[in-house]
Design an enzyme around this catalytic site. Sequence first.
Site, mmCIF file in Angstrom:
data_model
loop_
_atom_site.group_PDB
_atom_site.id
_atom_site.type_symbol
_atom_site.label_atom_id
_atom_site.label_comp_id
_atom_site.label_asym_id
_atom_site.label_seq_id
_atom_site.Cartn_x
_atom_site.Cartn_y
_atom_site.Cartn_z
ATOM 1 N N ASP A 43 43.684 40.444 32.732
ATOM 2 C CA ASP A 43 43.910 38.933 32.853
ATOM 3 C C ASP A 43 42.818 38.319 31.649
ATOM 4 O O ASP A 43 42.624 37.373 31.486
ATOM 5 C CB ASP A 43 43.182 38.219 34.287
ATOM 6 N N SER A 44 42.219 39.294 31.130
ATOM 7 C CA SER A 44 41.441 38.885 29.681
ATOM 8 C C SER A 44 42.437 38.278 28.808
ATOM 9 O O SER A 44 42.014 37.558 27.630
ATOM 10 C CB SER A 44 40.644 40.132 28.942
ATOM 11 N N ASP A 82 46.596 43.103 35.926
ATOM 12 C CA ASP A 82 46.031 42.478 36.662
ATOM 13 C C ASP A 82 46.528 41.525 37.524
ATOM 14 O O ASP A 82 47.473 40.863 36.996
ATOM 15 C CB ASP A 82 45.031 41.509 35.776
ATOM 16 N N LYS A 111 46.028 45.854 39.095
ATOM 17 C CA LYS A 111 44.447 45.859 39.554
ATOM 18 C C LYS A 111 44.097 44.567 40.195
ATOM 19 O O LYS A 111 44.439 43.466 39.947
ATOM 20 C CB LYS A 111 43.882 45.989 38.076
ATOM 21 N N GLU A 113 40.605 42.784 41.546
ATOM 22 C CA GLU A 113 39.129 42.799 41.577
ATOM 23 C C GLU A 113 38.497 42.336 42.950
ATOM 24 O O GLU A 113 38.969 41.806 43.812
ATOM 25 C CB GLU A 113 38.579 41.577 40.720
ATOM 26 N N GLU A 180 32.553 47.623 35.803
ATOM 27 C CA GLU A 180 32.315 46.722 34.688
ATOM 28 C C GLU A 180 30.780 46.261 34.705
ATOM 29 O O GLU A 180 30.078 45.737 35.787
ATOM 30 C CB GLU A 180 33.124 45.544 34.696
HETATM 31 O O1 KIV Z 1 41.004 42.000 32.041
HETATM 32 C C1 KIV Z 1 40.725 42.677 31.679
HETATM 33 O O2 KIV Z 1 40.727 43.097 30.407
HETATM 34 C C2 KIV Z 1 39.798 43.817 32.455
HETATM 35 C C3 KIV Z 1 39.168 44.781 31.696
HETATM 36 C C4 KIV Z 1 37.878 44.145 30.880
HETATM 37 C C5 KIV Z 1 38.515 46.032 32.541
HETATM 38 O O3 KIV Z 1 39.557 43.588 33.389
#
Ligand code: KIV
Length: 262
Positions: A43-44, A82, A111, A113, A180
């Site tokens: 989600d980055s 994510d 993924k 969190e 992280e």
């Molecule tokens: O969203 C993302 O890119 C991440 C990584 C930094 C692990 O969660």
Amino acid sequence: MTNIDQFKKMQFNDKKISVVTCYDFWSAKIIDQSNIDAVLVGDSSAMVMHGFKTTTNATLEMMELHVAAVCRGIKSKFVIADLPFLAHRKGKKWLMDGVDRIIKAGANAIKIEGAGDNIPMISHVVNSGIPVMGHIGLTPQSINQFGGFKVQGKENKASEKLINDAKDLENAGVFAIVLELVPNILAEKITTAINIPTIGIGAGNKTSGQVLVLHDLLGMDNDFNPKFLRKYLDGFSLITEALNKYDSDVKTKIFPSIEESY
Ligand code: KIV
């Protein structure tokens, strides 16, 4: 094709796992031809691709489009995606609809969190037959609660909590955990306290593998230089140089040449 068994096998054989983020078709095609083990549609993307300040602006629609584009370019790698901000916090139906959409867009795993009271939801997704990757330490979706991108688990109590969170996630059935921004000693403790792989970012080299944001490792952003980041390319300068060369060739009428014309 990498899968969750390969994650376990690599951990068992003490072979480090390499993961990189990816958000679009053309970089997916490049990554697919590389030795990288797995791809994370993070989600980055909200920050890297859309210019938002945090990942809290990522939406299900955004993630769905990025996952689909990546999966059109990835043929041979395991794709993890994510679940965006709050998608797992609005009730089971919302959670499962989100998971359904991301998996149908092409991801192999989700993924999620955090631990704590997310654990029952994570168990539910795992028990529905979907591989889940955990993510603890600095969890960017909670950035406003952390008050910034800060190293987590520095104090004893916080580090014990993270070790317990990792154990809870393992018991909930996650296949791996992203750690992280935690001290490397804590990352090592967590890695030895559980039997599933840990994938670190800013967590030292004692984790089972590493993940980096693609654009960070390619040096695309001159203004982003955290201590944990190694830039493998000066992408910003190389691309600027190429663009300026093109601009100059256009203006000096060198491009296109006769050979490049019909
Ligand atoms: O969203 C993302 O890119 C991440 C990584 C930094 C692990 O969660």
